[in-house]
Design an enzyme around this catalytic site. Structure first.
Site, PDB file in Angstrom:
ATOM      1  N   SER A   1       0.850  -1.190   0.000  1.00 51.95           N
ATOM      2  CA  SER A   1       0.000   0.000   0.000  1.00 51.95           C
ATOM      3  C   SER A   1       0.886   1.241   0.000  1.00 51.95           C
ATOM      4  CB  SER A   1      -0.891   0.012   1.240  1.00 51.95           C
ATOM      5  OG  SER A   1      -1.423   1.312   1.393  1.00 51.95           O
TER       6      SER A   1
ATOM      7  N   HIS B   1      -1.444  -1.260  -4.154  1.00 56.65           N
ATOM      8  CA  HIS B   1      -2.689  -0.980  -3.432  1.00 56.65           C
ATOM      9  C   HIS B   1      -2.789   0.525  -3.187  1.00 56.65           C
ATOM     10  CE1 HIS B   1      -6.032  -2.164  -0.794  1.00 56.65           C
ATOM     11  NE2 HIS B   1      -5.603  -1.234   0.048  1.00 56.65           N
TER      12      HIS B   1
ATOM     13  N   ASP C   1      -4.894   3.498  -1.538  1.00 59.00           N
ATOM     14  CA  ASP C   1      -5.889   3.813  -0.515  1.00 59.00           C
ATOM     15  C   ASP C   1      -6.447   5.217  -0.707  1.00 59.00           C
ATOM     16  OD1 ASP C   1      -6.033   1.448   1.167  1.00 59.00           O
ATOM     17  OD2 ASP C   1      -3.946   1.867   1.676  1.00 59.00           O
TER      18      ASP C   1
ATOM     19  N   MET D   1      -8.986   8.019   0.325  1.00 57.66           N
ATOM     20  CA  MET D   1      -9.780   8.402   1.505  1.00 57.66           C
ATOM     21  C   MET D   1     -10.295   9.823   1.351  1.00 57.66           C
ATOM     22  SD  MET D   1      -7.373   6.926   4.541  1.00 57.66           S
ATOM     23  CE  MET D   1      -6.560   5.339   4.396  1.00 57.66           C
TER      24      MET D   1
ATOM     25  N   HIS E   1      -8.614   1.022  -3.599  1.00 59.76           N
ATOM     26  CA  HIS E   1      -9.502   0.754  -2.461  1.00 59.76           C
ATOM     27  C   HIS E   1     -10.165   2.079  -2.091  1.00 59.76           C
ATOM     28  CE1 HIS E   1      -9.510  -0.299   2.157  1.00 59.76           C
ATOM     29  NE2 HIS E   1     -10.729  -0.197   1.670  1.00 59.76           N
TER      30      HIS E   1
ATOM     31  N   MET F   1     -12.220   4.385  -0.033  1.00 58.54           N
ATOM     32  CA  MET F   1     -12.825   4.625   1.285  1.00 58.54           C
ATOM     33  C   MET F   1     -13.487   5.988   1.215  1.00 58.54           C
ATOM     34  SD  MET F   1      -9.641   3.074   3.435  1.00 58.54           S
ATOM     35  CE  MET F   1      -8.576   3.137   2.004  1.00 58.54           C
TER      36      MET F   1
ATOM     37  N   MET G   1     -11.283  -6.138   5.692  1.00 59.98           N
ATOM     38  CA  MET G   1     -10.443  -5.221   6.470  1.00 59.98           C
ATOM     39  C   MET G   1     -10.095  -5.889   7.798  1.00 59.98           C
ATOM     40  SD  MET G   1      -9.951  -2.655   4.555  1.00 59.98           S
ATOM     41  CE  MET G   1      -8.923  -1.792   5.751  1.00 59.98           C
TER      42      MET G   1
ATOM     43  N   GLY H   1      -8.602   3.886   7.567  1.00 54.01           N
ATOM     44  CA  GLY H   1      -8.274   5.276   7.858  1.00 54.01           C
ATOM     45  C   GLY H   1      -6.778   5.539   7.926  1.00 54.01           C
ATOM     46  N   PHE H   2      -6.058   4.588   8.507  1.00 55.03           N
ATOM     47  CA  PHE H   2      -4.629   4.823   8.708  1.00 55.03           C
ATOM     48  C   PHE H   2      -3.824   3.543   8.531  1.00 55.03           C
ATOM     49  CE2 PHE H   2      -6.988   7.990  11.005  1.00 55.03           C
ATOM     50  CZ  PHE H   2      -6.344   9.173  10.632  1.00 55.03           C
ATOM     51  N   GLY H   3      -2.587   3.722   8.055  1.00 53.99           N
ATOM     52  CA  GLY H   3      -1.661   2.607   8.005  1.00 53.99           C
ATOM     53  C   GLY H   3      -1.057   2.409   9.387  1.00 53.99           C
ATOM     54  N   GLY H   4      -0.345   1.302   9.561  1.00 49.50           N
ATOM     55  CA  GLY H   4       0.411   1.073  10.791  1.00 49.50           C
ATOM     56  C   GLY H   4      -0.401   0.683  12.010  1.00 49.50           C
TER      57      GLY H   4
ATOM     58  N   ASP I   1      -6.479  -6.779   4.409  1.00 42.22           N
ATOM     59  CA  ASP I   1      -5.872  -5.445   4.458  1.00 42.22           C
ATOM     60  C   ASP I   1      -5.862  -4.883   5.868  1.00 42.22           C
ATOM     61  OD1 ASP I   1      -5.004  -2.862   3.934  1.00 42.22           O
ATOM     62  OD2 ASP I   1      -6.796  -2.274   2.801  1.00 42.22           O
ATOM     63  N   GLY I   2      -4.644  -4.669   6.381  1.00 43.19           N
ATOM     64  CA  GLY I   2      -4.494  -3.983   7.660  1.00 43.19           C
ATOM     65  C   GLY I   2      -3.705  -4.774   8.683  1.00 43.19           C
ATOM     66  N   GLY I   3      -2.571  -4.229   9.092  1.00 47.10           N
ATOM     67  CA  GLY I   3      -1.795  -4.831  10.163  1.00 47.10           C
ATOM     68  C   GLY I   3      -1.104  -6.140   9.814  1.00 47.10           C
TER      69      GLY I   3
ATOM     70  N   GLY J   1       1.345  -2.316   4.153  1.00 41.16           N
ATOM     71  CA  GLY J   1       1.818  -0.933   4.073  1.00 41.16           C
ATOM     72  C   GLY J   1       3.122  -0.778   4.822  1.00 41.16           C
TER      73      GLY J   1
HETATM   74  C1  DX5 Z   1      -6.171   1.303   5.953  1.00 43.53           C
HETATM   75  C2  DX5 Z   1      -5.747   0.973   4.541  1.00 43.53           C
HETATM   76  C3  DX5 Z   1      -4.669  -0.043   4.455  1.00 43.53           C
HETATM   77  C4  DX5 Z   1      -3.377   0.366   5.096  1.00 43.53           C
HETATM   78  C5  DX5 Z   1      -2.526  -0.832   5.352  1.00 43.53           C
HETATM   79  O1  DX5 Z   1      -7.244   2.177   5.912  1.00 43.53           O
HETATM   80  O2  DX5 Z   1      -6.844   0.485   3.802  1.00 43.53           O
HETATM   81  O3  DX5 Z   1      -4.459  -0.415   3.112  1.00 43.53           O
HETATM   82  O4  DX5 Z   1      -2.643   1.251   4.307  1.00 43.53           O
HETATM   83  O5  DX5 Z   1      -1.397  -0.421   6.042  1.00 43.53           O
HETATM   84  P1  DX5 Z   1      -0.689  -1.378   7.102  1.00 43.53           P
HETATM   85  O6  DX5 Z   1      -0.253  -2.606   6.375  1.00 43.53           O
HETATM   86  O7  DX5 Z   1       0.462  -0.542   7.591  1.00 43.53           O
HETATM   87  O8  DX5 Z   1      -1.684  -1.694   8.175  1.00 43.53           O
HETATM   88 ZN    ZN Z   2      -6.458  -0.446   1.787  1.00 45.57          ZN
END
Ligand code: DX5
Ligand code: ZN
Length: 218
Positions: free
Chosen positions: A9, A34, A36, A38, A67, A69, A139, A144-147, A177-179, A199
């Site tokens: 991502s 990917h 994102d 938003m 993706h 959002m 999800m 909303g956020f990476g990490g 997707d996520g974490g 990400g």
């Molecule tokens: C969250 C995004 C994810 C995010 C993943 O809203 O949809 O794609 O960037 O990032 P990581 O892998 O760091 O959780």
């Molecule tokens: Zn995503």
């Protein structure tokens, strides 16, 4: 699992050099990019839109996985299709009873489509549209956020979603997707996910190529 695909991502990339970041991740083993998107309404963050996707399209020939959002995604799908997205996914939570029509509209633009569900949405909610999807995205964090940290309670939904996909007899990707980390990736693949978004795990790594390889092989 040879059909596993890795989708870094670019949300975790350095936006001041996003073209170079896209090119380098593409040459370091990414299968999909990917994206994102938003809008600050559906989620509490704002990223980028079709203009940026169009501009980075020339830096990569990988599959662009957008993706969305955003609220009322049907208003923008044409512009995302024109931007060079190869697949567009839209949230059940943003579409409600317009989900099926939105998926069909994406397909009619010659682009692959997918439905996304949040960690607290049940797989049964998208049962009626699964046959319209090229991909189902689960999800494993609230968008909303990476990490963020992977939400463990999503694990049973992966098996459930895999069963639903298998019941169609169709070739539908199951994306998570996520974490995602090197510690939890084998579990999600074992349960049936075959497209792995990452990400921070990829972009914060010293050796991104090595991490992508490990995400695929672990
Ligand atoms: C969250 C995004 C994810 C995010 C993943 O809203 O949809 O794609 O960037 O990032 P990581 O892998 O760091 O959780
Ligand atoms: Zn995503």
């Amino acid at each position: 699992m040879s059909n596993v695909k890795i989708a870094p991502s670019i949300l975790s990339a350095d936006f001041s050099k996003i073209g170079e970041e896209t090119a380098s991740i593409s040459s370091q083993g990414a299968d999909l990019i990917h994206l994102d998107v938003m809008d600050g309404v559906f989620v509490k963050n704002i990223t980028f839109g079709p203009k940026l996707i169009k501009d980075i399209r020339k830096y990569s020939d990988k599959t662009f996985d957008a993706h969305l959002m955003i609220v009322e995604p049907w208003k923008y799908i044409e512009r995302f299709a024109e931007s060079g997205a190869d697949i567009i996914t839209v949230h059940f939570e943003a579409c409600g009873n317009r989900l099926k029509d939105t998926l069909k509209a994406i397909k009619s633009l010659g682009v692959k489509c997918g439905a996304v569900i949040n960690p607290d949405t049940e797989v049964r909610e998208i049962k009626d549209v699964i046959e319209d999807c090229d991909m189902l995205l689960l999800m494993s964090v609230f968008p909303g956020f990476g990490g963020q940290s992977f939400i463990e309670s999503v694990l049973p939904k992966i098996s459930e979603a895999k069963k639903l996909i298998d019941s169609t007899g169709k070739d539908i990707d199951l994306e998570i997707d996520g974490g995602i980390t090197l510690e939890n990736v084998s579990k999600v693949k074992e349960l049936g996910a075959n497209v792995i978004v990452a990400g921070n795990t990829v972009f914060k790594a010293e050796d991104r190529a090595e991490v992508i390889k490990k995400l695929r092989e672990f």
